[in-house]
Scaffold this active site. Sequence first.
Site, PDB file in Angstrom:
ATOM      1  CB  CYS A   1      -0.978  -0.050   1.174  1.00 47.65           C
ATOM      2  SG  CYS A   1      -2.316   1.153   1.064  1.00 47.65           S
TER       3      CYS A   1
ATOM      4  CG  HIS B   1      -4.169  -3.958   2.555  1.00 43.57           C
ATOM      5  ND1 HIS B   1      -3.373  -3.561   3.598  1.00 43.57           N
ATOM      6  CD2 HIS B   1      -4.639  -2.824   1.991  1.00 43.57           C
ATOM      7  CE1 HIS B   1      -3.377  -2.245   3.672  1.00 43.57           C
ATOM      8  NE2 HIS B   1      -4.138  -1.774   2.696  1.00 43.57           N
TER       9      HIS B   1
ATOM     10  CD  GLU C   1      -2.611  -6.689   5.133  1.00 45.75           C
ATOM     11  OE1 GLU C   1      -3.332  -5.688   5.309  1.00 45.75           O
ATOM     12  OE2 GLU C   1      -1.870  -6.808   4.124  1.00 45.75           O
TER      13      GLU C   1
END
Length: 367
Positions: free
Chosen positions: A249, A337, A339
């Site tokens: 990001c 993202h 994760e």
Amino acid sequence: MEQKLGCLVLENGMVFHGTRIGSLKNVVAEIVFATGMNGYLETLTDPSYFGQAVVQTFPLIGNYGVIPQDFESRKPFLSAYIMADCCDKPSNFRNQGELEAYLTENDIPALCGADTRTLTRVLRENGTMNGMICDTPEQADMELIRSYRVQEAVRNTTCDSPYTLGSPDAKRHVVLMDFGAKENIARCLVNRDCRVTVVPAYTTAEQISAMQPDGIMLSNGAGNPQENVEIIQELKKITALKIPMMAICLGHQLMALANNISTSKLKFGHRGANQPVLNLETNRMAVSTQNHGYQVLYDPQDAHCREVADLLFININDQTCEGLRYKHFPALSVQFHPEACAGPQDTEYLFDEFIEMMGGSSNAAES
């Protein structure tokens, strides 16, 4: 209890009425929308929303209550929250409270009952705008609204001092530069047998080198990446260390700027858990979670861009850059993202690739 009426006044003069919940203070913010059908707790606690008021496009918010285990940071960093309907009777076996009470406890103003469908269409058609949540339209300071800018986002969301997560006997050591990091980034590394040292955003290359990491992770974060001049200059030195790196990001944007690839603001950004991205190496599509208002301007026709990095991912909706693989040092960066659980794990393999990169570095721990 009598409901307190309120409104959102946009910089173009449009007014959206609703009911005020949470903190009753007036607030000016950048108004953005998020399209996730769930994950409102992760949205509330994502530091990348610093200085912004988040409009949830999904109509019912708060239906599974407040679950601290799902938080992405120690507290909410967003300025305000806007919903069509706030559930006051949550139902979930993990629930530990109601959303309205959580907003009040954390001093977050919110507007409930707003016409979020129309508001989202306005933001899509006109681009991200500033706005003010207040009691009546007459209270809105239009000069203040129009002049508002998100500033010092990284400085206000980074950690105060270094701290370590994971086992001291872990196979690999990763330094995580915290630009406003979501906690699940460190968790994904710890789950892969890494000891993670989280450091403030302004940590120097010399300090990081002294920690002798096997890898360096650049986190997500808020604000205009170009404002972080000091960090960008330090990243030039950090990349020269040739330590394997992964960036997410804002980290992706800062890495690009450190390599003289520019960035720009998107019309209304990408925020939600349903953003499709295409891996150009495998030609496979993945569903990703995203939260950003800026893009990396990678031009495949530009000689400098091609010399520095290869385009790794693109956004299928608008063809913007979603990832780069660098050529002169071991690093990859992604705008989304990995994760987060959008696909639900479509892109988490990137952490495994990062582990493999560290396994090949000269100072990597024995496998």
